[in-house]
Enzyme design. Structure first.
Site, short mmCIF file in Angstrom:
data_model
loop_
_atom_site.label_atom_id
_atom_site.label_comp_id
_atom_site.label_asym_id
_atom_site.label_seq_id
_atom_site.Cartn_x
_atom_site.Cartn_y
_atom_site.Cartn_z
N ASP A 1 -8.06 -4.88 -0.47
CA ASP A 1 -8.53 -5.69 -1.59
C ASP A 1 -8.32 -7.18 -1.36
O ASP A 1 -9.04 -8.00 -1.92
CB ASP A 1 -7.79 -5.29 -2.88
CG ASP A 1 -8.34 -4.01 -3.46
OD1 ASP A 1 -9.56 -3.81 -3.36
OD2 ASP A 1 -7.56 -3.21 -3.99
N HIS B 1 0.85 -1.19 0.00
CA HIS B 1 0.00 0.00 0.00
C HIS B 1 0.87 1.23 0.00
O HIS B 1 1.92 1.25 0.65
CB HIS B 1 -0.92 0.02 1.23
CG HIS B 1 -2.07 0.95 1.08
ND1 HIS B 1 -1.95 2.30 1.34
CD2 HIS B 1 -3.34 0.73 0.68
CE1 HIS B 1 -3.12 2.87 1.11
NE2 HIS B 1 -3.98 1.96 0.70
#
Ligand code: ACO
Length: 411
Positions: free
Chosen positions: A346, A294
């Site tokens: 996700d 991320h």
């Protein structure tokens, strides 16, 4: 475990995912210098471009809060509808405010003229995200004449949040020659979305899980799609244009597109015993493991992942089949051990959506349906204190060239 609902779409998905992989490879290569070296520019990484009171994403601590409420507070107690009100207005709604918002959202669920026409005219090979982007750009709200700009913006935000699920479900069913399903006013926003896609009412656990997943994806600061929405809004373009920009930006495999690819990977790995060799091989080939890493949570876990992991456990417990829980947690352990990367939102969202019966082709659109409250909150915040967003670039191309008539160009 591949259900019939998923099997018929997987073949069509393969070609599309190949195309997405190719696009990701191009992006990867073009972000590097011509000698293949390290990227010169870091995609605004670490650059603060504005102040915002909507959401605090703290990468160092690994925390996330909406309007001052830790995501855990909301995940355990609030609904998606309450969260939308919170994001737009800064406070949780009173009972009366929530009832009013719910009624307005419910009343706006059905599509009006243009969007419906466009969805029925689009060829069925069009990707669901492209259909969503096209339909959203055609939306117009009822009766905004004479309203003050604040209430007009709220009307538009409600219109967008209410209609996203209907657009996605309507086009999905048309794509598969299934009859459209009208929205059910007695169901929550999340439950009605599942109902309109699948044609049957979800169980209480399924509806609550969908609500939670949508709440967790509702907002995340200046991520790429929200930034795109703000850039569009900052030109004083309208909210529909801003949200259309956001949908186009979310589609990419490095942003919203990762949930679908993470699920594809899990299905390809298949068994827990295959996890380590698969990940070793992918890392050796310098492939990105979708659903990991991320931009902001670099040294800590994405706080949303833990709640989705718990939801995955609950869904598995309801069916008595823990296959996807064991598979997903093993992948997470192996990737962390080998690469030091944590799963992002996700990764666990993928098996959760899969077990909720969402077809793979709709995974990115679910992210979009969930993120509309965040996008629209940011558009309103941008309008409230607007400044055109216009960065600079360093020019590195040729200079002082002289125009050559076309017949003298020698090529
Ligand atoms: N798999 C393997 N390696 C990775 C991954 C990954 N998922 N993510 C980062 N890395 C590695 C990179 O290869 C790079 O290694 P190197 O320095 O040896 O070359 C290093 O970690 C840093 O990577 P960057 O691309 O510079 O990190 P950046 O902050 O730009 O990328 C991103 C963040 C795009 C999310 C990245 O982690 C990624 O591609 N993840 C996979 C796609 C994904 O899951 N996207 C969803 C993000 S969450 C969201 O949008 C809702």
């Amino acid at each position: 475990m591949t259900t019939p609902a998923h099997a018929d779409t997987m073949e069509a998905d393969t070609a599309r995912l190949r195309e997405m992989d190719a696009r990701a490879a191009v992006i990867e290569s073009t972000s590097r210098g011509s000698d293949g070296g390290q990227p010169t520019y870091e995609g605004l990484s670490g650059v603060v471009i504005s102040a915002s009171a909507i959401c605090d994403v703290n990468g160092e601590r690994g925390t996330l809060s909406y309007r001052g409420y830790d995501i855990g507070e909301l995940a355990c107690r609030a609904t998606f509808e309450e969260t939308a009100h919170l994001l737009w207005h800064g406070d949780l709604p009173s009972r009366q405010e929530l009832d009013s918002l719910t009624a307005r959202l419910t009343a706006e669920r059905e599509l009006n003229g243009a969007a419906d026409l466009i969805l029925s005219a689009l060829p069925t090979h069009v990707e669901p995200m492209d259909a969503l982007r096209t339909a959203v750009s055609s939306l117009t709200c009822n009766g905004t004449n004479g309203q003050d700009p604040g209430s007009m913006q709220e009307d538009q935000a409600i219109c967008l949040v209410a209609k996203f699920p209907t657009i996605v479900a309507r086009f999905y069913r048309r794509r598969h020659s299934l009859p459209p399903i009208a929205p059910r006013p007695d169901l929550s926003h999340a439950a009605n979305f599942l109902y309109m896609v699948q044609g049957h009412e979800p169980t209480t656990l399924q509806a609550q899980t969908m609500d939670l997943a949508m709440l967790l994806m509702a907002e995340h600061g200046f991520n790429a799609s929200t930034f795109a929405a703000r850039v569009t809004a900052a030109t004083l373009s309208d909210m529909y244009a801003a949200v259309t920009s956001a949908v186009g930006t979310l589609k990419g495999p490095l942003h919203g597109g990762a949930n679908e690819q993470a699920m594809r990977m899990m299905l390809e790995i298949g068994e827990v015993a295959n996890v380590a060799p698969y990940i070793d091989d992918a890392l050796a080939r310098k492939q990105r493991i979708m659903g990991f890493g991320h931009r902001v949570y670099r040294h800590s876990a994405d706080p949303r992942a833990a709640y989705l992991r718990a939801s995955l456990f609950d869904l598995c417990a309801e069916s008595g089949d823990f296959h996807f829980y064991e598979l997903a947690t093993t992948i997470a352990e192996v990737v962390h051990a080998k690469k030091g990367l944590y799963p992002n939102v996700d990764f666990y969202a993928a098996p959760v959506l899969y077990l909720l019966g969402i077809p793979l082709e709709l995974f990115v659109t679910v992210f979009a349906v969930s993120r509309v409250p965040g996008w629209t909150a940011h558009v309103m915040e941008q309008y409230a204190n607007n400044k055109l967003i216009r960065p600079l670039s360093t020019y590195v191309g040729p200079e002082n060239r002289v125009y050559c008539p076309i017949d003298d160009r020698g090529h």
